[in-house]
Design a protein around this motif. Structure first.
Motif, short mmCIF file in Angstrom:
data_model
loop_
_atom_site.label_atom_id
_atom_site.label_comp_id
_atom_site.label_asym_id
_atom_site.label_seq_id
_atom_site.Cartn_x
_atom_site.Cartn_y
_atom_site.Cartn_z
N LEU A 96 5.35 29.30 20.63
CA LEU A 96 4.74 30.28 21.53
C LEU A 96 4.88 29.90 23.00
CD1 LEU A 96 1.44 31.13 19.60
CD2 LEU A 96 3.67 32.25 19.47
N GLN A 97 5.37 28.72 23.29
CA GLN A 97 5.57 28.31 24.70
C GLN A 97 6.88 28.90 25.20
OE1 GLN A 97 5.12 24.15 25.47
NE2 GLN A 97 6.00 24.28 27.53
N THR A 98 6.79 29.79 26.18
CA THR A 98 7.98 30.49 26.67
C THR A 98 8.42 30.02 28.04
OG1 THR A 98 6.54 32.25 27.52
CG2 THR A 98 7.48 32.55 25.32
N HIS A 99 7.74 29.00 28.57
CA HIS A 99 8.11 28.47 29.88
C HIS A 99 7.86 26.96 29.84
CE1 HIS A 99 8.11 27.83 34.27
NE2 HIS A 99 8.79 28.95 34.34
N TYR B 249 6.51 25.19 32.00
CA TYR B 249 5.12 24.96 32.41
C TYR B 249 4.23 25.63 31.36
CZ TYR B 249 0.91 24.77 35.28
OH TYR B 249 -0.35 24.53 35.74
N PRO B 250 3.39 24.89 30.62
CA PRO B 250 2.70 25.44 29.44
C PRO B 250 1.84 26.67 29.71
CG PRO B 250 2.49 23.04 29.52
CD PRO B 250 3.11 23.46 30.81
N TYR B 251 1.32 26.81 30.95
CA TYR B 251 0.42 27.92 31.22
C TYR B 251 1.12 29.12 31.86
CZ TYR B 251 -2.98 24.34 30.12
OH TYR B 251 -3.68 23.35 29.49
N SER B 252 2.43 29.06 31.97
CA SER B 252 3.21 30.22 32.39
C SER B 252 3.61 31.01 31.15
CB SER B 252 4.44 29.79 33.18
OG SER B 252 4.06 29.18 34.40
N PHE B 253 4.08 32.21 31.38
CA PHE B 253 4.28 33.12 30.25
C PHE B 253 5.40 34.10 30.56
CE2 PHE B 253 2.73 37.20 28.25
CZ PHE B 253 3.17 36.88 26.97
N VAL B 254 6.37 34.21 29.65
CA VAL B 254 7.46 35.17 29.76
C VAL B 254 7.33 36.13 28.58
CG1 VAL B 254 9.94 35.53 29.97
CG2 VAL B 254 8.91 33.41 30.82
N PRO B 255 6.78 37.33 28.77
CA PRO B 255 6.50 38.23 27.64
C PRO B 255 7.73 38.56 26.81
CG PRO B 255 5.43 39.02 29.65
CD PRO B 255 6.35 37.91 30.06
N SER C 226 14.39 21.54 2.08
CA SER C 226 14.18 22.83 2.74
C SER C 226 14.91 22.89 4.07
CB SER C 226 12.68 23.08 2.96
OG SER C 226 12.11 22.02 3.70
N THR C 227 15.33 24.09 4.44
CA THR C 227 15.99 24.31 5.72
C THR C 227 14.94 24.54 6.79
OG1 THR C 227 17.95 25.26 4.68
CG2 THR C 227 17.58 25.79 6.99
N ILE C 228 15.07 23.84 7.91
CA ILE C 228 14.12 23.93 9.01
C ILE C 228 14.75 24.76 10.11
CG2 ILE C 228 12.67 22.64 10.60
CD1 ILE C 228 12.16 22.22 7.56
N MET C 229 14.05 25.82 10.54
CA MET C 229 14.58 26.69 11.58
C MET C 229 13.55 26.89 12.69
SD MET C 229 16.15 30.56 11.32
CE MET C 229 17.54 30.04 10.35
N PRO C 230 13.59 26.07 13.75
CA PRO C 230 12.74 26.31 14.91
C PRO C 230 13.33 27.43 15.77
CG PRO C 230 13.46 24.00 14.72
CD PRO C 230 14.34 24.82 13.85
N ILE C 231 12.46 28.27 16.30
CA ILE C 231 12.86 29.33 17.23
C ILE C 231 12.05 29.13 18.50
CG2 ILE C 231 13.15 31.81 17.57
CD1 ILE C 231 13.08 32.18 14.59
N THR C 232 12.72 28.79 19.59
CA THR C 232 12.01 28.36 20.78
C THR C 232 12.72 28.79 22.05
OG1 THR C 232 11.17 26.42 21.97
CG2 THR C 232 13.19 26.13 20.70
N ALA C 233 11.94 28.91 23.12
CA ALA C 233 12.50 29.19 24.45
C ALA C 233 12.51 27.95 25.32
CB ALA C 233 11.69 30.30 25.13
N THR C 234 11.98 26.83 24.82
CA THR C 234 11.94 25.59 25.58
C THR C 234 12.45 24.45 24.71
OG1 THR C 234 9.64 25.20 24.91
CG2 THR C 234 10.00 26.37 26.97
#
Length: 408
Positions: free
Chosen positions: A251-254, A256-262, A345-353
């Protein structure tokens, strides 16, 4: 509003009429007193035995879909209501397709709030129903209510107010698209079609029969072949062609942890939902880890791996109310999950950082025997070591393209 001064005024009219021996004035005062008494009693009991109920035709819809909201009002008493004013709070990011909303600002922050208003009259022992069509424009968990009811006497001299705190919840699921729309090059997001080593035996994929040896599962004895050969025979199964897929939603999209990219957040969650449903359709077991949760949640979300018919609902119910605030970094979540990951098991992370801690953790998971497929989100592809199987989903433009995608 009828109060002590009003009753004093009525009393003075009667007294003045008696003193002046003016019968019409006395009659007027008496009638006014009777009407005032009826108004007080009417207003006191107007909301008694009055029920207000909301009903959603479906409490779960996908983004862009519509459902019906029914409002039912029942007056279960012999007293009619000449007027009834209803104000029901309506959530943002939902559209009222039929009907009208009124908006206002509340609080010091001047928050814009929408209300569904209705003015009606209802007879004794009558039930009325209003039906509205609503559309979910954005993923989320939405609450209808609380509602306020106001009624009173026929003359409008006295009113009674009641606030109904009960709310009803509607989940709007993420946008689910074909995995081809995500551009994924994998034939199977959770693993290749043919297993390269024996991970788990699939009871639906019998390959051959051999002679029974001590230690074999008695439930796998092939009784027909045993009767024909005269010796116990047991079934041999192929390894499962559908290994477990574990999705890690960041859920971290930036950075900087408290920033947010919708747009990044919606793309990450939409990709998680789309891949999970595709894998389940292909008879793969799917699990989900999220490093955050709904609004004000104090724990991160988790759905155990499974492929039961209800697994898709569990995953979508988990993804729908998520907000763009992570509780722990993704690499910490991965480290906590390592001891309980299903073997192979296959591990699939989906992340913006992405960062060095994430790469180090994924390498550790890979060395433990888990295939790793990393999906990244962002306007520019990040630099990822070539040791990982990686695919970049895109950024804001990719999300706007998926958001506008019309599905049959």
């Amino acid at each position: 509003m009828i109060g002590p001064r009003w009753w004093l005024f009525v009393f003075l009219i009667v007294i003045v009429g008696l003193i002046m021996r003016y019968n019409l004035l006395v009659l007027f005062g008496v009638l006014l007193a009777l009407a005032s008494g009826v108004a007080v009693l009417w207003a006191r009991y107007c909301l008694t035995s009055l029920t207000y109920r909301r009903r959603l035709k479906s409490d779960r819809i996908f983004c862009g879909e519509e459902t019906e909201l029914s409002i039912e009002i029942t007056n279960a008493k012999p007293l009619p209501l000449p007027w009834l004013w209803i104000s029901d709070r309506f959530p943002q990011n939902l559209s009222l397709v039929t009907g009208k909303l009124a908006t206002t600002t509340v609080g010091e922050d001047e928050e814009t709030v929408s209300f569904l208003y209705d003015l009606m009259s209802i007879r004794w022992y009558e039930r009325l129903q209003r039906t509205y069509r609503i559309r979910g424009n954005k993923r989320g968990a939405y609450e209808f209510g609380p509602a306020s009811l106001i009624s009173g006497d026929l003359f409008g001299l006295h009113q009674k107010f009641e606030r109904l705190e009960k709310t009803d919840r509607l989940l709007v699921y993420p946008k689910v698209v074909p995995v081809t729309a995500l551009g994924l090059p994998f034939e199977r997001p959770g693993g290749e079609v043919k297993a390269t080593r024996k991970i788990i035996e699939d009871p639906l994929r019998m390959s051959t029969v051999r002679e029974y040896v001590p230690g074999d599962n008695p439930r796998h004895i092939h009784w027909k072949n045993s009767a024909r050969t005269g010796t116990l025979q047991t079934k041999v199964f192929d390894p499962s062609a559908s290994p477990t897929l574990i999705l890690f939603c960041d859920l971290q999209t930036h950075y900087y942890p408290y920033s947010f990219v919708p747009e990044y957040l919606e793309l990450v969650i939409s990709a998680c939902a789309s891949i999970a449903l595709y894998a389940l359709d292909n008879r793969q077991a799917v699990g989900l880890y999220v490093n955050g949760g709904p609004h004000n949640a104090g724990h991160w979300a988790f759905v155990p791996p499974g492929r039961s018919p209800s697994q898709a609902t569990r995953i979508l119910d988990t993804l729908a109310p998520l907000v763009g605030f992570r509780l722990i970094p993704l690499h910490h979540l991965l480290r906590r999950a390592i001891p309980v990951l299903p073997y192979g098991s296959t591990i699939m992370p989906i992340t913006a950082t992405v960062n060095e801690e994430l790469f180090s953790t994924l390498l550790r998971i890979h060395d433990a025997g888990h295939p790793v497929k990393l999906l990244t989100v962002g306007d520019t592809p990040p630099e990822v070591p070539p040791v990982f199987d990686t695919f970049h989903l895109g950024g804001r433009d990719a999300w706007h393209r998926l958001e506008a995608l019309e599905l049959a």
